[in-house]
Structures are given as structure tokens and as C-alpha cells.
Design an enzyme around this catalytic site. Structure first.
Site, PDB file in Angstrom:
ATOM      1  N   GLU A  73     -13.329  74.714  32.579  1.00  0.00           N
ATOM      2  CA  GLU A  73     -12.321  75.725  32.213  1.00  0.00           C
ATOM      3  C   GLU A  73     -12.544  76.205  30.790  1.00  0.00           C
ATOM      4  OE1 GLU A  73      -8.713  73.253  32.426  1.00  0.00           O
ATOM      5  OE2 GLU A  73      -8.908  72.839  30.282  1.00  0.00           O
ATOM      6  N   CYS A 127      -6.793  63.511  23.396  1.00  0.00           N
ATOM      7  CA  CYS A 127      -6.980  64.959  23.282  1.00  0.00           C
ATOM      8  C   CYS A 127      -5.777  65.576  22.581  1.00  0.00           C
ATOM      9  CB  CYS A 127      -7.179  65.580  24.666  1.00  0.00           C
ATOM     10  SG  CYS A 127      -7.416  67.365  24.607  1.00  0.00           S
TER      11      CYS A 127
HETATM   12 MN    MN Z   1      -9.199  72.357  28.403  1.00  0.00          MN
END
Ligand code: MN
Length: 159
Positions: A73, A127
Site C-alpha cells: 500500500e 509503528c
Molecule cells: Mn502503511
């Protein structure tokens, strides 16, 4: 542009939440990777470690089982990633890299990215993202062909 990301953020966490097992924490739920199953991915879970009304960012822990992968993505928002478990590989743009604990990976805006494990070890990583962020976009057939024109990328995408 920014949308509710469905994480249920904004609830104040207590000051201390202890580690509760390997890569698990008190009060942190192990969730599906994404709220939608429109995108292709395999063997990946998501834990939201920090998400607060007065915090501009969110910190998540993703873990990919052996043989699994995240969605290929891209999007306007940036990812700051720190690997903390196992080993694997990542695609950033047209670069494929081996990654191991404490490596730092930056995903710039509108850059194709994907994380993959090998056959034997999970891959776990923190993340960091903007709390208010755009939705990921998947590659079109043409964009996928363009990516696969790079041999290292084609090999990576085939696992
Ligand atoms: Mn991503």
C-alpha cells in the site's frame, strides 16, 4: 482527509501498563490487522500501544507470523518503524531490505511498502503514525506491473 481510523483512540491509558507475556501488555488487545478485509495480507495482528486524545501520534505493535505479510500500500502519512522481534524483509519504494531487531525503517509519503517474514521466525515491529491520517491506497494493475518490472521487487512480492 483525516478520518476516524476505527482504533477507538482517545481513552486515557493508566500511567503504567506492564508487560504481560511476550510482546503483550496489560490492557492492550490483540486485534485484527485492519478493520477491512478488502486488502490482501496474511498472518498479521495489531496492538495499539499509545492512542490518546491529546497525542498527535499513535504507536502500534504489529506482528507477522512466519510466511505472512502486510498489505502492499501507500498513503500520504509517514510510518516510523522499529523492528523489535524476529527477522524479515521490507519493501520501501523499489528497495528490498533485510530487517532485524532495532533497525529503523522510515516510509515516506506516497511510497509503496510491505513487510514480510521468512518461513521460520515472526517479525514484530513498532509503528509510529499520525493519529489523524489518510486511508491507504492499493496498487492498480498498471502500478503493480511497474513495480514487478524491478526484478528484486518481483521476487519480494512472490515471497
Ligand atoms: Mn502503511
Amino acid at each position: 482527509m483525516a478520518e476516524d481510523n476505527g482504533n477507538g483512540g482517545g481513552v486515557a491509558a493508566p500511567p503504567l501498563r506492564r508487560q504481560a507475556g511476550d510482546f503483550a501488555w496489560e490492557g492492550v488487545e490483540r486485534r485484527p490487522y485492519k478493520e477491512t478485509d478488502a486488502a490482501l495480507f496474511k498472518g498479521i495482528s495489531r496492538q495499539i500501544l499509545f492512542s490518546e486524545a491529546n497525542l498527535a501520534g499513535e504507536l502500534r505493535y504489529f506482528e507477522i507470523e512466519p510466511g505472512g505479510f502486510s498489505t502492499l500500500e501507500r498513503h500520504a502519512h509517514v510510518h516510523g518503524v522499529m523492528v523489535i522481534r524476529g527477522a524479515g524483509r521490507c519493501l520501501v519504494g523499489t528497495e528490498v531490505r533485510e530487517i532485524a531487531p532495532f533497525d529503523l525503517v522510515t516510509i515516506p509519503p506516497w511510497t509503496w511498502h510491505q513487510f514480510r517474514t521468512g518461513a521460520s521466525e515472526p517479525l514484530g515491529f513498532l509503528c509510529l503514525v499520525d493519529a489523524a491520517r489518510d486511508r491507504p491506497v492499493l496498487p492498480t494493475e498498471d502500478e503493480l506491473s511497474e513495480l514487478k518490472a524491478v526484478p528484486a521487487v518481483a521476487a519480494f512480492l512472490e515471497g
